[in-house]
Motif scaffolding. Structure first.
Motif, mmCIF file in Angstrom:
data_model
loop_
_atom_site.group_PDB
_atom_site.id
_atom_site.type_symbol
_atom_site.label_atom_id
_atom_site.label_comp_id
_atom_site.label_asym_id
_atom_site.label_seq_id
_atom_site.Cartn_x
_atom_site.Cartn_y
_atom_site.Cartn_z
ATOM 1 N N MET A 1 63.134 79.625 69.790
ATOM 2 C CA MET A 1 63.180 81.056 69.542
ATOM 3 C C MET A 1 63.684 81.300 68.122
ATOM 4 O O MET A 1 64.607 80.640 67.664
ATOM 5 C CB MET A 1 64.097 81.746 70.547
ATOM 6 C CG MET A 1 64.226 83.222 70.272
ATOM 7 S SD MET A 1 65.256 84.237 71.368
ATOM 8 C CE MET A 1 66.086 83.153 72.424
ATOM 9 N N PHE A 30 75.252 85.801 70.252
ATOM 10 C CA PHE A 30 73.880 85.300 70.366
ATOM 11 C C PHE A 30 73.853 83.790 70.185
ATOM 12 O O PHE A 30 73.213 83.080 70.959
ATOM 13 C CB PHE A 30 72.975 85.982 69.327
ATOM 14 C CG PHE A 30 71.559 85.482 69.365
ATOM 15 C CD1 PHE A 30 70.654 86.014 70.262
ATOM 16 C CD2 PHE A 30 71.134 84.466 68.513
ATOM 17 C CE1 PHE A 30 69.343 85.543 70.320
ATOM 18 C CE2 PHE A 30 69.838 83.988 68.563
ATOM 19 C CZ PHE A 30 68.939 84.535 69.464
ATOM 20 N N ARG A 31 74.565 83.291 69.172
ATOM 21 C CA ARG A 31 74.570 81.842 68.912
ATOM 22 C C ARG A 31 75.201 81.068 70.064
ATOM 23 O O ARG A 31 74.767 79.964 70.387
ATOM 24 C CB ARG A 31 75.317 81.558 67.603
ATOM 25 C CG ARG A 31 74.525 81.965 66.378
ATOM 26 C CD ARG A 31 75.241 81.574 65.094
ATOM 27 N NE ARG A 31 74.578 82.150 63.949
ATOM 28 C CZ ARG A 31 75.060 83.131 63.194
ATOM 29 N NH1 ARG A 31 76.255 83.640 63.451
ATOM 30 N NH2 ARG A 31 74.380 83.595 62.173
ATOM 31 N N THR A 33 75.111 81.782 73.254
ATOM 32 C CA THR A 33 74.227 81.721 74.418
ATOM 33 C C THR A 33 72.833 81.202 74.092
ATOM 34 O O THR A 33 72.053 80.939 75.003
ATOM 35 C CB THR A 33 74.115 83.108 75.091
ATOM 36 O OG1 THR A 33 73.737 84.066 74.105
ATOM 37 C CG2 THR A 33 75.422 83.511 75.730
ATOM 38 N N HIS A 34 72.518 81.047 72.807
ATOM 39 C CA HIS A 34 71.207 80.534 72.378
ATOM 40 C C HIS A 34 71.423 79.458 71.313
ATOM 41 O O HIS A 34 70.999 79.614 70.165
ATOM 42 C CB HIS A 34 70.345 81.662 71.806
ATOM 43 C CG HIS A 34 70.131 82.810 72.724
ATOM 44 N ND1 HIS A 34 71.032 83.838 72.866
ATOM 45 C CD2 HIS A 34 69.107 83.086 73.578
ATOM 46 C CE1 HIS A 34 70.576 84.702 73.741
ATOM 47 N NE2 HIS A 34 69.414 84.271 74.191
ATOM 48 N N ALA A 37 68.491 78.326 69.084
ATOM 49 C CA ALA A 37 67.695 79.325 68.375
ATOM 50 C C ALA A 37 67.807 79.151 66.869
ATOM 51 O O ALA A 37 68.857 78.792 66.339
ATOM 52 C CB ALA A 37 68.130 80.726 68.777
ATOM 53 N N ARG A 85 62.830 87.575 68.105
ATOM 54 C CA ARG A 85 63.840 88.604 68.331
ATOM 55 C C ARG A 85 64.281 89.103 66.952
ATOM 56 O O ARG A 85 64.353 88.318 66.008
ATOM 57 C CB ARG A 85 65.071 88.059 69.063
ATOM 58 C CG ARG A 85 64.810 87.431 70.411
ATOM 59 C CD ARG A 85 64.651 88.487 71.492
ATOM 60 N NE ARG A 85 64.627 87.897 72.816
ATOM 61 C CZ ARG A 85 63.589 87.299 73.379
ATOM 62 N NH1 ARG A 85 62.472 87.158 72.696
ATOM 63 N NH2 ARG A 85 63.655 86.830 74.611
#
Length: 196
Positions: A1, A30-31, A33-34, A37, A85
């Motif tokens: 992603m 965000f970082r 949980t992903h 990415a 995103r």
């Protein structure tokens, strides 16, 4: 992603920018949980973009008509189109956002690349499933707050199905509550970042 962060956190406060605090809260969550990415940042202050003149628009339209979307003038639009995103952050200035954000939007709004027309109207061509807008301001959020409305409508134009936002408002109207307002907004940004 691939996450695209549009950094419009232009502020006299520098690193103490209230909008930057929202962006940092969002990005950290965000970082977390992903972790796999890819994140890419566009700093609007460093771009030195100029508004389009009629001659520049004619040139860009000619390139678009020829299908030459690999031309440098479409670089920001290509980047925006390819993101999975998108999060944009800018302060609530003069009822919307800084001029640099508006000029950036001019550059990503490329007919034939980020959107196109059909007989029934405009259709988006962007890959992103979600876009979040983070903003803060001295005044309170109102139903007609243009920065939020503008990004919401851009999502529809670009074909991005989900729009979310966090507005930390009233920071100068109620300076005694500014810390409380920011804490609540940063927590909202963290929740959004985790779920994004």
């Amino acid at each position: 992603m691939k996450l695209l962060f549009i950094d419009g956190c232009i502020s006299q406060r520098g690193p103490e920018s209230r909008t930057r605090r929202l962006a940092e809260a969002f990005l950290a969550a965000f970082r977390e949980t992903h972790p796999g990415a890819e994140a890419e940042t566009v700093r609007l202050e460093g771009l030195n973009l100029a508004p389009f003149t009629p001659a520049a628009l004619d040139e860009r339209d000619a390139l678009a008509y020829a299908g030459a979307f690999d031309a440098p003038v479409f670089g920001l639009a290509r980047q925006f189109r390819q993101a999975d995103r998108i999060v944009a952050a800018a302060p609530f200035w003069d009822l919307s956002f800084p001029a640099a954000m508006r000029i950036y939007i001019e550059h990503i709004s490329a007919c034939g690349l980020t959107y196109h027309y059909e007989p029934d109207g405009c259709h988006g061509d962007c890959r992103a499933a979600r876009l979040a807008y983070l903003t803060s301001g001295g005044d309170f959020e109102r139903a007609e707050s243009l920065g939020v409305l503008y990004w919401r409508q851009l999502c529809a134009m670009f074909g991005i199905p989900r729009f979310d936002y966090v507005f930390a408002g009233g920071l100068d109207a109620e300076p005694g509550r500014a810390a409380e307002i920011m804490e609540a907004a940063e927590e909202a940004a963290r929740r959004l970042g985790r779920a994004f």
